[in-house]
Design a protein around this motif. Structure first.
Motif, mmCIF file in Angstrom:
data_model
loop_
_atom_site.group_PDB
_atom_site.id
_atom_site.type_symbol
_atom_site.label_atom_id
_atom_site.label_comp_id
_atom_site.label_asym_id
_atom_site.label_seq_id
_atom_site.Cartn_x
_atom_site.Cartn_y
_atom_site.Cartn_z
ATOM 1 N N PHE A 53 0.352 -0.746 -0.235
ATOM 2 C CA PHE A 53 -0.246 0.003 -0.049
ATOM 3 C C PHE A 53 1.107 0.779 0.092
ATOM 4 O O PHE A 53 1.882 1.334 -0.143
ATOM 5 C CB PHE A 53 -0.690 -0.033 1.148
ATOM 6 N N PHE A 54 0.287 2.585 0.084
ATOM 7 C CA PHE A 54 0.774 3.491 -0.305
ATOM 8 C C PHE A 54 1.347 3.795 1.148
ATOM 9 O O PHE A 54 0.716 3.878 2.082
ATOM 10 C CB PHE A 54 0.010 4.927 -1.032
ATOM 11 N N GLY A 95 8.038 -3.199 -12.805
ATOM 12 C CA GLY A 95 6.590 -2.794 -13.368
ATOM 13 C C GLY A 95 5.383 -3.370 -12.092
ATOM 14 O O GLY A 95 6.399 -3.805 -10.992
ATOM 15 N N ALA A 96 4.262 -2.427 -11.448
ATOM 16 C CA ALA A 96 3.342 -2.335 -10.205
ATOM 17 C C ALA A 96 2.626 -2.251 -11.037
ATOM 18 O O ALA A 96 1.695 -1.711 -12.331
ATOM 19 C CB ALA A 96 3.698 -0.820 -9.422
ATOM 20 N N ARG A 97 1.106 -2.637 -10.662
ATOM 21 C CA ARG A 97 -0.061 -2.870 -10.577
ATOM 22 C C ARG A 97 -1.374 -1.652 -9.399
ATOM 23 O O ARG A 97 -0.644 -2.590 -8.015
ATOM 24 C CB ARG A 97 -0.723 -3.816 -11.341
ATOM 25 N N ILE A 98 -1.831 -0.569 -9.862
ATOM 26 C CA ILE A 98 -2.027 -0.511 -8.649
ATOM 27 C C ILE A 98 -4.242 -0.476 -8.897
ATOM 28 O O ILE A 98 -4.575 -0.347 -10.177
ATOM 29 C CB ILE A 98 -2.326 1.560 -8.320
ATOM 30 N N ASN A 99 -4.534 -1.000 -7.845
ATOM 31 C CA ASN A 99 -6.202 -1.368 -7.799
ATOM 32 C C ASN A 99 -6.788 -0.378 -7.456
ATOM 33 O O ASN A 99 -6.690 0.408 -6.125
ATOM 34 C CB ASN A 99 -6.482 -2.642 -7.083
ATOM 35 N N LEU A 100 -7.116 1.156 -8.184
ATOM 36 C CA LEU A 100 -7.291 2.352 -8.066
ATOM 37 C C LEU A 100 -8.333 2.112 -7.623
ATOM 38 O O LEU A 100 -9.474 3.300 -6.136
ATOM 39 C CB LEU A 100 -7.500 3.132 -9.450
ATOM 40 N N SER A 101 -10.065 1.472 -7.924
ATOM 41 C CA SER A 101 -10.897 1.015 -6.677
ATOM 42 C C SER A 101 -10.650 0.745 -5.628
ATOM 43 O O SER A 101 -11.432 1.241 -4.758
ATOM 44 C CB SER A 101 -12.233 0.481 -7.584
ATOM 45 N N SER A 125 0.564 -4.059 -6.753
ATOM 46 C CA SER A 125 1.829 -5.166 -6.490
ATOM 47 C C SER A 125 2.810 -4.365 -7.103
ATOM 48 O O SER A 125 2.385 -3.726 -8.355
ATOM 49 C CB SER A 125 0.954 -6.480 -7.104
ATOM 50 N N PHE A 126 3.804 -5.291 -6.701
ATOM 51 C CA PHE A 126 4.855 -4.550 -7.709
ATOM 52 C C PHE A 126 5.737 -5.858 -7.789
ATOM 53 O O PHE A 126 6.311 -6.591 -7.166
ATOM 54 C CB PHE A 126 4.904 -3.640 -7.203
ATOM 55 N N ILE A 127 7.235 -5.846 -8.990
ATOM 56 C CA ILE A 127 7.483 -6.724 -9.260
ATOM 57 C C ILE A 127 8.963 -6.860 -8.460
ATOM 58 O O ILE A 127 9.764 -5.254 -8.741
ATOM 59 C CB ILE A 127 8.032 -6.534 -11.152
ATOM 60 N N LYS A 128 8.921 -7.891 -7.396
ATOM 61 C CA LYS A 128 10.186 -7.663 -7.132
ATOM 62 C C LYS A 128 11.985 -7.588 -7.910
ATOM 63 O O LYS A 128 11.711 -9.129 -8.560
ATOM 64 C CB LYS A 128 10.118 -8.285 -5.503
ATOM 65 N N GLY A 129 12.599 -7.368 -8.021
ATOM 66 C CA GLY A 129 14.096 -7.378 -9.182
ATOM 67 C C GLY A 129 14.563 -8.304 -8.231
ATOM 68 O O GLY A 129 15.013 -8.689 -7.206
ATOM 69 N N LYS A 130 14.660 -9.503 -9.337
ATOM 70 C CA LYS A 130 15.920 -10.529 -8.976
ATOM 71 C C LYS A 130 17.170 -10.056 -9.110
ATOM 72 O O LYS A 130 17.871 -11.259 -8.611
ATOM 73 C CB LYS A 130 16.159 -11.244 -10.571
ATOM 74 N N SER A 131 17.861 -8.847 -9.016
ATOM 75 C CA SER A 131 18.768 -8.339 -9.019
ATOM 76 C C SER A 131 19.503 -7.724 -7.544
ATOM 77 O O SER A 131 20.525 -7.335 -7.493
ATOM 78 C CB SER A 131 19.161 -7.080 -10.521
ATOM 79 N N GLY A 132 18.702 -7.727 -7.111
ATOM 80 C CA GLY A 132 18.893 -7.692 -5.706
ATOM 81 C C GLY A 132 18.148 -6.049 -5.241
ATOM 82 O O GLY A 132 17.291 -5.490 -6.233
ATOM 83 N N LYS A 133 18.108 -5.423 -3.887
ATOM 84 C CA LYS A 133 17.429 -4.801 -3.728
ATOM 85 C C LYS A 133 17.908 -2.898 -3.935
ATOM 86 O O LYS A 133 17.097 -2.170 -4.564
ATOM 87 C CB LYS A 133 17.027 -4.111 -2.741
ATOM 88 N N LYS A 134 19.118 -2.751 -4.145
ATOM 89 C CA LYS A 134 19.896 -1.445 -5.217
ATOM 90 C C LYS A 134 19.536 -1.239 -6.455
ATOM 91 O O LYS A 134 19.305 -0.259 -6.880
ATOM 92 C CB LYS A 134 21.491 -1.851 -5.387
ATOM 93 N N ILE A 135 18.670 -2.419 -7.100
ATOM 94 C CA ILE A 135 18.454 -1.821 -8.195
ATOM 95 C C ILE A 135 17.321 -1.350 -8.607
ATOM 96 O O ILE A 135 16.231 -0.766 -9.260
ATOM 97 C CB ILE A 135 18.679 -3.494 -9.652
ATOM 98 N N SER A 136 16.041 -2.347 -7.613
ATOM 99 C CA SER A 136 14.930 -2.562 -7.617
ATOM 100 C C SER A 136 14.459 -1.651 -6.444
ATOM 101 O O SER A 136 12.466 -1.207 -6.780
ATOM 102 C CB SER A 136 14.414 -3.647 -7.207
#
Length: 336
Positions: free
Chosen positions: A56-57, A152-158, A171-182
């Motif tokens: 959430f925000f 990428g991310a998706r927000i359920n506005l409703s 929801s958002f994609i958790k980067g495979k290359s580590g936290k520093k990049i994502s």
């Protein structure tokens, strides 16, 4: 899902510390067949990604301004194109602050599914592809690599608007290359983790195993219900929708549609009514497999503890009720 708005900007950024160059679109993309296919492919690729995080925000602030701009879009105070332009400028600044960040085409797509509105944001890279023309000549071209979305991310506005206490409308994609990049992309969205999709999925599967044991179901019935759960959860993942406990309960027992949901509630597993199923966890649940030194073993997870016993100390399996064909082969071998 019908497209209400789709906009694409371009951030030219190399992972070498050089300044990023932002190229802003002046208007929405026309909703042509090509754009519809692009958004559909992005949604499909996004839904198929394992290991997404739900949350959430953060409270709106100078560090996390996206929710404030988006609120103006939802209320009608800001045009969608203006929102995407200011959001892309913010993302570009965050990319410049991250030496490892790589630019790309930033797609903003606002879609509706019935009464529910969704905003998808994805950073798309380009790859070289080989095309054959009608005269059979071959040439290379640059194409969007839709299947390899890493940001990428998706927000359920409703959900955000109607249920502000929710902790899983993003929801958002958790980067495979580590936290520093994502991390910079998560900061761009302004999202904090609220629901552990993998943990919730594991708890659901544990609850289901306990339910099957408490019902003392025959093997075939247990297998059928396990397949129903897996099929439903997989379908929801493909749609980008959460698993609804009541809906799952209805599928597991049409005659007693609340039976499984009541079991979960009465046992106090602490599950949310809607669970963002985790693809990787679900895949591991469906089968145990292993292969080494000429031996291959594979069995459905719900058989563990029933027909398959595991001795952790000796790292051995005891298998009961072997398949008839295998028994016959072993008997013939022993008699030879």
């Amino acid at each position: 899902m019908p497209i209400r708005h789709a906009v694409m900007h371009f951030i030219d950024k190399k992972p070498d510390g050089s300044p990023a160059a932002l190229h802003l679109a002046s208007s929405d993309l026309p909703v042509t067949g090509a754009v519809e296919n692009l958004v559909y492919d992005v949604n499909s690729a996004y839904n198929s990604k394992a290991g997404k995080v739900w949350g959430f925000f953060h409270g709106e602030s100078g560090a996390y301004p996206l929710s404030g701009w988006l609120a103006k879009v939802v209320s009608g105070e800001m045009n969608f194109i203006d929102f995407t332009r200011i959001a892309a400028e913010h993302l570009c600044k965050l990319m410049e602050e991250s030496n490892l960040a790589v630019g790309g085409h930033v797609l903003f797509a606002l879609q509706s599914n019935g009464p529910t509105d969704y905003l998808t944001v994805a950073v798309l890279q380009q790859v070289e592809a080989v095309a054959v023309a009608s005269d059979l000549t071959v040439a290379t071209s640059r194409q969007l690599d839709v299947g390899s979305i890493h940001m990428g991310a998706r927000i359920n506005l409703s959900e955000w608007k109607n249920n502000p206490a929710s902790r899983q409308y993003i929801s958002f994609i958790k980067g495979k290359s580590g936290k520093k990049i994502s991390a910079y992309f998560q900061d761009f969205v302004g999202c904090q983790q609220g629901i552990d999709g993998a943990g919730e999925t594991r708890t659901l599967l544990k609850a289901f195993s306990d339910f099957v044991e408490s019902e003392d179901l025959p093997t075939d019935a247990a297998r059928e219900k396990a397949q129903t759960l897996a099929d439903y959860a997989t379908a929801q993942i493909k749609l980008g929708e959460p698993v609804t406990l009541q809906e799952l309960s209805e599928l597991l027992d049409e005659d007693r549609p609340r039976h499984f949901a009541d079991f979960i509630r009465n046992a106090d597993y602490g599950l949310s009514p809607e669970i963002p199923a985790d693809k990787r966890t679900l895949k591991q649940y469906r089968r145990f497999t292993g292969r080494a030194e000429g031996m291959s073993i594979s069995f459905e997870a719900h058989l563990l503890g029933e027909r398959v016993e595991f001795d952790q100390a000796s790292a051995s399996l005891t298998i009961k009720n072997l398949p008839t064909q295998l028994v016959d082969q072993l008997k013939r071998s022993a008699a030879a």
